[in-house]
Scaffold this motif. Structure first.
Motif, mmCIF file in Angstrom:
data_model
loop_
_atom_site.group_PDB
_atom_site.id
_atom_site.type_symbol
_atom_site.label_atom_id
_atom_site.label_comp_id
_atom_site.label_asym_id
_atom_site.label_seq_id
_atom_site.Cartn_x
_atom_site.Cartn_y
_atom_site.Cartn_z
ATOM 1 N N HIS A 63 0.837 -1.198 0.000
ATOM 2 C CA HIS A 63 0.000 0.000 0.000
ATOM 3 C C HIS A 63 0.873 1.251 0.000
ATOM 4 C CE1 HIS A 63 -3.595 2.354 0.666
ATOM 5 N NE2 HIS A 63 -3.076 2.907 1.736
ATOM 6 N N ASN A 64 0.484 2.215 -0.818
ATOM 7 C CA ASN A 64 1.153 3.526 -0.892
ATOM 8 C C ASN A 64 2.573 3.453 -1.451
ATOM 9 O OD1 ASN A 64 -1.010 5.051 -0.006
ATOM 10 N ND2 ASN A 64 -0.383 5.006 2.144
ATOM 11 N N ALA A 182 1.518 -0.374 6.855
ATOM 12 C CA ALA A 182 2.298 -0.070 8.052
ATOM 13 C C ALA A 182 1.459 -0.122 9.320
ATOM 14 C CB ALA A 182 2.939 1.307 7.913
ATOM 15 N N GLU A 183 0.141 0.098 9.189
ATOM 16 C CA GLU A 183 -0.725 0.138 10.372
ATOM 17 C C GLU A 183 -0.697 -1.166 11.169
ATOM 18 O OE1 GLU A 183 -2.179 3.121 7.432
ATOM 19 O OE2 GLU A 183 -1.585 1.008 7.335
ATOM 20 N N ASP A 201 12.317 1.554 2.177
ATOM 21 C CA ASP A 201 10.915 1.985 2.112
ATOM 22 C C ASP A 201 10.145 1.587 3.361
ATOM 23 O OD1 ASP A 201 10.942 3.321 -0.251
ATOM 24 O OD2 ASP A 201 9.568 1.973 -1.301
ATOM 25 N N LEU A 202 10.279 0.313 3.736
ATOM 26 C CA LEU A 202 9.510 -0.177 4.876
ATOM 27 C C LEU A 202 9.988 0.432 6.183
ATOM 28 C CD1 LEU A 202 8.387 -2.027 2.719
ATOM 29 C CD2 LEU A 202 8.586 -3.927 4.327
ATOM 30 N N CYS A 203 11.280 0.699 6.280
ATOM 31 C CA CYS A 203 11.796 1.386 7.464
ATOM 32 C C CYS A 203 11.110 2.736 7.628
ATOM 33 C CB CYS A 203 13.305 1.573 7.349
ATOM 34 S SG CYS A 203 14.054 2.513 8.702
ATOM 35 N N ASN A 204 11.037 3.500 6.554
ATOM 36 C CA ASN A 204 10.413 4.825 6.618
ATOM 37 C C ASN A 204 8.913 4.732 6.878
ATOM 38 O OD1 ASN A 204 12.816 6.258 6.138
ATOM 39 N ND2 ASN A 204 12.624 5.961 3.931
ATOM 40 N N ALA A 205 8.245 3.772 6.233
ATOM 41 C CA ALA A 205 6.791 3.651 6.374
ATOM 42 C C ALA A 205 6.402 3.143 7.755
ATOM 43 C CB ALA A 205 6.232 2.727 5.295
ATOM 44 N N ILE A 206 7.041 2.071 8.195
ATOM 45 C CA ILE A 206 6.679 1.461 9.468
ATOM 46 C C ILE A 206 7.014 2.373 10.643
ATOM 47 C CG2 ILE A 206 7.204 -0.493 11.006
ATOM 48 C CD1 ILE A 206 7.442 -2.245 8.502
#
Length: 426
Positions: A63-64, A182-183, A201-206
């Motif tokens: 997502h996103n 991430a939610e 990416d996931l580091c920033n999103a999470i």
């Protein structure tokens, strides 16, 4: 030029490109696509695991997601991306572009949707027999072709290294292939392992939802600025019941683990007779990283990485088409085998692991494109695309959090401008 019956496995970026060039070369084209729509990895699905037919869900899209390459270098040669205010666009915009590409070149009529390729094998020396399951009817169908493009992608089968203690860990762990939102990590303490594009990416999103993100990887850049709740650590040595022990001896209590550790190259449908071996993500023997040296009417498109992907795929397709169309002649098999061996030796000599045997990072990208262009006498990838690719790579490395605020504008065949969007205040 003989009219050929051409098969294409997959209707993602590579498959659509191959279908377009094969169709406009006058060949009969059949594309087999497991899903009910085009787009491959660019299709977003909330579901993970297996689909209604018990097959693994192919997409790793979350997502996103926004692209990590600017749209100015993501379009095909004769069909540019539509203009917009941002260079780094959403996955939905990429999917819409691919749908428009297929509609413009009338490719949908070539595609057999919900057809799962079971086996591809050589047949009668120069032909190919392909067995396919029609998923809605459950019938097995068999076809014969003169040439095959393998375009099944390589970002769908997770690669997860062994970690001591993982079986004892009582929290939740997953591969980024199954990450969607991430939610799911609200108020959690999450270890993210791996600093490739998805890891960053996931580091920033999470980090926007989690209590703490522990970012574990080997390539720490002290100049990178991450959100305040991101703790940077080296390698994980082992996991415990409730935590992770790192190479420096420190231990952190955690609730979740996300493995951003890449993917396995797989062609489960390729019979042994195809002659292709996959060892640690190196496919042997591929002439110029794409043509099967044992049966050279098969090409594996898009397995090269660390590249301007759209242009890499397109020049590989054009390269293979030169031989299928009779405009160029392949060298003897011994020479093609030597090419595959030497390409790997070259990368091993650089100190790269075997799994990077198809990487064209750094100056190897220009060298590779120049080689394909000269070998088959085809037009090269345009210089402006390579210049932007190199510039955005440097920006991504320097500022992995904010590089997507950059906006590119192509001025002419050699020049571009880069400006920056101003982030909106909350």
């Amino acid at each position: 030029m003989a009219k050929l019956n051409v098969a294409i496995v997959g209707a993602g970026l590579a498959g659509l490109c191959a279908a377009k060039y094969a169709k406009y070369s006058g060949h009969t084209v059949t594309v087999f696509e497991q899903c009910n729509e085009i787009g491959g990895t660019w299709i977003y699905r909330e579901s993970i695991g297996v689909d209604e037919y018990g097959l693994n869900i192919h997409t790793s899209m979350y997502h996103n997601l926004r692209t990590n390459l600017p749209k100015e270098i993501m379009g095909f040669r004769d069909f540019p991306m539509p203009s917009s205010s941002s260079s780094y666009i959403s996955s939905n915009e990429v999917l819409s572009y691919l749908i428009s590409y297929a509609e413009h070149f009338k490719l949908n009529e070539l595609i057999k949707f919900k057809h799962h390729v079971i086996q591809v094998r050589p047949f009668e020396t120069t032909k190919w027999k392909i067995s396919v399951k029609n998923l809605p009817t459950n019938n097995i169908e068999t076809y014969v072709f003169d040439a095959v493009f393998v375009c099944n992608g390589h970002n769908c089968v997770p690669s997860q290294p062994h970690f001591e203690g993982l079986n004892e860990f009582q929290g939740h762990h997953m591969h980024s292939h199954n990450y969607r939102r991430a939610e799911a990590f609200k108020d959690k303490t999450v270890v993210i392992i791996g600093a490739g594009p998805s890891g960053i990416d996931l580091c920033n999103a999470i980090s926007k939802c989690a209590k703490t993100v522990v970012f574990s990887h080997h390539t720490h850049n002290p100049n990178h600025v991450y959100p305040s709740n991101v703790v940077r650590k080296g390698s994980v040595q082992r996991f415990t019941k409730n935590g992770a022990v790192f190479a420096d001896g420190s231990e952190i209590d955690i609730t979740d683990i996300v493995f951003c550790t890449g993917y396995e190259f797989t062609m489960p449908f390729a019979s042994d007779e195809c002659g292709l071996l996959i060892d640690n993500n190196y496919v042997f023997p591929l002439y110029k990283h794409c043509i099967n040296a044992i049966h050279p009417t098969m090409a594996v498109i898009g397995y090269v990485f660390h590249s301007a992907i759209t242009h890499m795929i397109e020049i590989q397709v054009r390269f293979f088409m030169q031989y299928l169309n009779g405009n160029a002649t392949l060298p003897p098999q011994e020479e093609m085998l030597a090419d595959s061996t030497n390409q790997l030796k070259k990368r091993l000599a650089l100190g790269w692991p075997k799994k990077n045997g198809h990487s064209i990072a750094g100056p190897l990208q220009r060298e590779y494109f120049n080689d394909l262009s000269a070998t088959a006498n085809i037009e090269n990838v345009r210089e402006i695309f390579l210049k932007i690719f190199e510039d955005c790579g440097a920006r991504r490395s320097a500022d992995p959090v904010n590089y997507r605020l950059d906006v590119y504008k192509i001025i002419d065949v050699e020049h571009f401008e880069r400006s920056s969007l101003v982030p909106h205040s909350n």
